[in-house]
Design an enzyme around this catalytic site. Structure first.
Site, PDB file in Angstrom:
ATOM      1  N   ASP A   1     -48.240 -24.987  -8.796  1.00 38.53           N
ATOM      2  CA  ASP A   1     -47.878 -26.212  -9.505  1.00 38.53           C
ATOM      3  C   ASP A   1     -49.091 -26.951 -10.051  1.00 38.53           C
ATOM      4  O   ASP A   1     -49.057 -27.492 -11.156  1.00 38.53           O
ATOM      5  CB  ASP A   1     -47.041 -27.128  -8.592  1.00 38.53           C
ATOM      6  CG  ASP A   1     -45.632 -26.576  -8.378  1.00 38.53           C
ATOM      7  OD1 ASP A   1     -45.115 -25.918  -9.305  1.00 38.53           O
ATOM      8  OD2 ASP A   1     -45.057 -26.789  -7.299  1.00 38.53           O
TER       9      ASP A   1
ATOM     10  N   SER B   1     -41.433 -26.992   3.015  1.00 38.51           N
ATOM     11  CA  SER B   1     -41.853 -27.636   1.778  1.00 38.51           C
ATOM     12  C   SER B   1     -40.777 -27.303   0.745  1.00 38.51           C
ATOM     13  O   SER B   1     -40.504 -26.137   0.461  1.00 38.51           O
ATOM     14  CB  SER B   1     -43.205 -27.088   1.328  1.00 38.51           C
ATOM     15  OG  SER B   1     -43.412 -27.425  -0.028  1.00 38.51           O
TER      16      SER B   1
ATOM     17  N   ARG C   1     -42.353 -28.188 -14.470  1.00 43.39           N
ATOM     18  CA  ARG C   1     -43.718 -28.716 -14.502  1.00 43.39           C
ATOM     19  C   ARG C   1     -44.211 -29.106 -15.886  1.00 43.39           C
ATOM     20  O   ARG C   1     -44.778 -30.183 -16.065  1.00 43.39           O
ATOM     21  CB  ARG C   1     -44.691 -27.735 -13.828  1.00 43.39           C
ATOM     22  CG  ARG C   1     -44.354 -27.425 -12.368  1.00 43.39           C
ATOM     23  CD  ARG C   1     -44.044 -28.670 -11.597  1.00 43.39           C
ATOM     24  NE  ARG C   1     -43.830 -28.451 -10.178  1.00 43.39           N
ATOM     25  CZ  ARG C   1     -42.957 -29.113  -9.433  1.00 43.39           C
ATOM     26  NH1 ARG C   1     -42.181 -30.042  -9.988  1.00 43.39           N
ATOM     27  NH2 ARG C   1     -42.839 -28.883  -8.151  1.00 43.39           N
TER      28      ARG C   1
ATOM     29  N   ASP D   1     -47.020 -37.391   0.595  1.00 43.69           N
ATOM     30  CA  ASP D   1     -48.262 -37.097  -0.111  1.00 43.69           C
ATOM     31  C   ASP D   1     -48.465 -37.958  -1.359  1.00 43.69           C
ATOM     32  O   ASP D   1     -49.526 -38.546  -1.535  1.00 43.69           O
ATOM     33  CB  ASP D   1     -48.330 -35.611  -0.495  1.00 43.69           C
ATOM     34  CG  ASP D   1     -48.729 -34.742   0.696  1.00 43.69           C
ATOM     35  OD1 ASP D   1     -49.191 -35.308   1.714  1.00 43.69           O
ATOM     36  OD2 ASP D   1     -48.564 -33.508   0.602  1.00 43.69           O
TER      37      ASP D   1
HETATM   38  N1  ARG Z   1     -43.477 -20.710  -5.553  1.00 40.35           N
HETATM   39  C1  ARG Z   1     -42.598 -21.409  -6.442  1.00 40.35           C
HETATM   40  C2  ARG Z   1     -43.235 -21.578  -7.785  1.00 40.35           C
HETATM   41  O1  ARG Z   1     -44.387 -21.332  -7.903  1.00 40.35           O
HETATM   42  C3  ARG Z   1     -42.106 -22.679  -5.851  1.00 40.35           C
HETATM   43  C4  ARG Z   1     -43.088 -23.772  -5.702  1.00 40.35           C
HETATM   44  C5  ARG Z   1     -42.475 -24.846  -4.921  1.00 40.35           C
HETATM   45  N2  ARG Z   1     -43.201 -26.044  -5.032  1.00 40.35           N
HETATM   46  C6  ARG Z   1     -43.254 -26.934  -4.059  1.00 40.35           C
HETATM   47  N3  ARG Z   1     -43.942 -28.023  -4.299  1.00 40.35           N
HETATM   48  N4  ARG Z   1     -42.649 -26.761  -2.904  1.00 40.35           N
HETATM   49  O2  ARG Z   1     -42.586 -21.922  -8.736  1.00 40.35           O
END
Ligand code: ARG
Length: 400
Positions: free
Chosen positions: A126, A177, A97, A16
């Site tokens: 994210d 993912s 993040r 991506d």
């Molecule tokens: N749900 C988790 C969070 O909000 C993990 C997110 C995982 N991100 C990803 N790009 N796979 O922190």
């Protein structure tokens, strides 16, 4: 007119974010793309990622070593806050993040970019964390999120990239993912989308299956100084080394796995698998040391603060006035959280089995049931009379 002239793109080396490079230039008229790959101790080789971006046509391919800062300024405060979203998820992805956002904003400033970009989709947390953190750090900067708008699935994204001259060696494309850094791994999608399906052993990398863990328990003494972990088994360790070692110790006993249905900020529930061995053990130990060194009212009041803190970090408000205010409260409480906690690791469990502190508020003389007892038992009677008075009056009223 394009959407921006010069863009700093958060780059992971995945499909991506790689497709984002030609997309930004060809579809959105961006003249120059600079990529920034963040090293958060995820264990990837960053040099191939750096070269990959150059091959995809960027002017400048940056690698930022953020591991130390990540642990010191993001993970450690979260340990002091005993931060667990919905009581379970230690925010291993969420904490990274705001730091990546900060690195993007700094790079944009250094290179005179008018926008930053990320590869998040429109369904996750994210994107919120990036966009809000960037807005807090530089409200004048544009944020571009191609994957939120392009409406391409993975196959389409690959063929778009190929038409733009990219080549992908997508090795047996994984159905999952995955996000990873030194604190842990988040795994979602694929077969995990059925909440009743047990995760296959293949999703785990940092934690051993219980079937393969040692048959003997292991003890580890965790030393804390003002709420920060500073030693393991009496050996002083820097933040990164301490997390690395704690991950290994807990992981080999199968400690650190989480399987939960989680409430995302965007309103959907998702099935999440996490492994965050060090973080889970350290938070549990830290909370235990607090119960030894903080007064009852501070300990109990802090629980509410912790809950607010965890939700706010999850929801992307790391750089916000409420976060600053909660930080001040938490820092004040950590002054005396110094001591050692003994944890027993065995077959997927981490149990606190001992704790000690020079600053313990626990008093032998008051707590003992032996002849050395200093507690004034007779004083209890008057105390209970006053304490129970409102209830007594209420009950009498009821009975007329
Ligand atoms: N749900 C988790 C969070 O909000 C993990 C997110 C995982 N991100 C990803 N790009 N796979 O922190």
């Amino acid at each position: 007119m394009g959407r921006a002239e010069k863009v700093v793109l958060a780059y992971s080396g995945g499909v991506d974010t790689t497709v984002c490079i030609p997309y930004l230039m060809n579809e959105w008229g961006v003249k120059e793309v600079i990529t920034l790959a963040a090293d958060l101790g995820q264990g990837d080789e960053l040099e191939p990622i750096r070269l990959k971006a150059l091959k995809a046509g960027v002017k400048e391919s940056l690698v930022a070593d953020l591991t130390e800062e990540f642990i010191t300024d993001y993970a450690f405060p979260a340990i002091q806050a005993n931060a667990l979203y919905e009581n379970r998820y230690p925010l291993s992805t969420a904490l990274a993040r705001p730091l990546i956002a900060k690195a993007l904003v700094e790079a944009a400033d250094r290179y005179g970019a008018d926008a930053v970009a990320h590869g998040c989709t429109g369904k996750g947390n994210d994107q919120v964390r990036f966009d809000v953190a960037i807005a807090a750090l530089n409200p004048g900067l544009k944020v571009l999120a191609p994957a939120r708008e392009w409406g391409m699935g993975r196959e389409e994204a690959i063929s778009y990239g190929e038409k733009a001259g990219l080549s992908f060696q997508v090795k047996k494309s994984s159905p999952y993912s995955i996000d990873r850094n030194l604190l842990g791994r988040s795994i979602e999608a694929g077969p995990l989308e059925n909440p009743m399906t047990e995760p296959l052993e293949e999703v785990f990398l940092m934690t051993e299956a219980i079937e393969n863990t040692p048959n003997e328990p292991e003890y580890v003494d965790i030393g804390f100084t003002q709420g920060l972990p500073t030693s393991l088994n009496g050996q002083a360790l820097g933040p990164v080394e301490l997390i690395t070692q704690m991950n290994a110790i807990a992981g080999r006993h199968g400690v650190g796995r989480i399987d939960m249905i989680e409430n995302r900020l965007v309103g959907i529930k998702s099935r999440e698998i996490y492994e965050a061995p060090a973080l889970l053990v350290l938070i549990d130990a830290h909370r235990d040391l607090e119960s030894l060194t903080l007064t009852a009212d501070v300990t109990q009041y802090k629980r509410g603060i912790e809950e607010s803190y965890s939700r706010l970090v999850y929801n992307g408000l790391w750089y916000s006035p409420l976060k600053l205010a909660l930080d001040a409260f938490i820092q004040q409480t950590q002054e005396r959280v110094t001591g050692t906690v003994r944890v027993k690791l065995f077959k997927g469990t981490n149990r606190v089995v001992g704790r000690q502190s020079e600053l313990a508020l626990y008093s032998d003389a008051l707590s003992t049931y032996s002849a050395d007892d200093q507690f004034d038992h007779k004083a209890a009677e008057g105390f209970i009379y006053v304490w129970g008075l409102p209830t007594r009056v209420w009950s009498e009223k009821l009975r007329g």
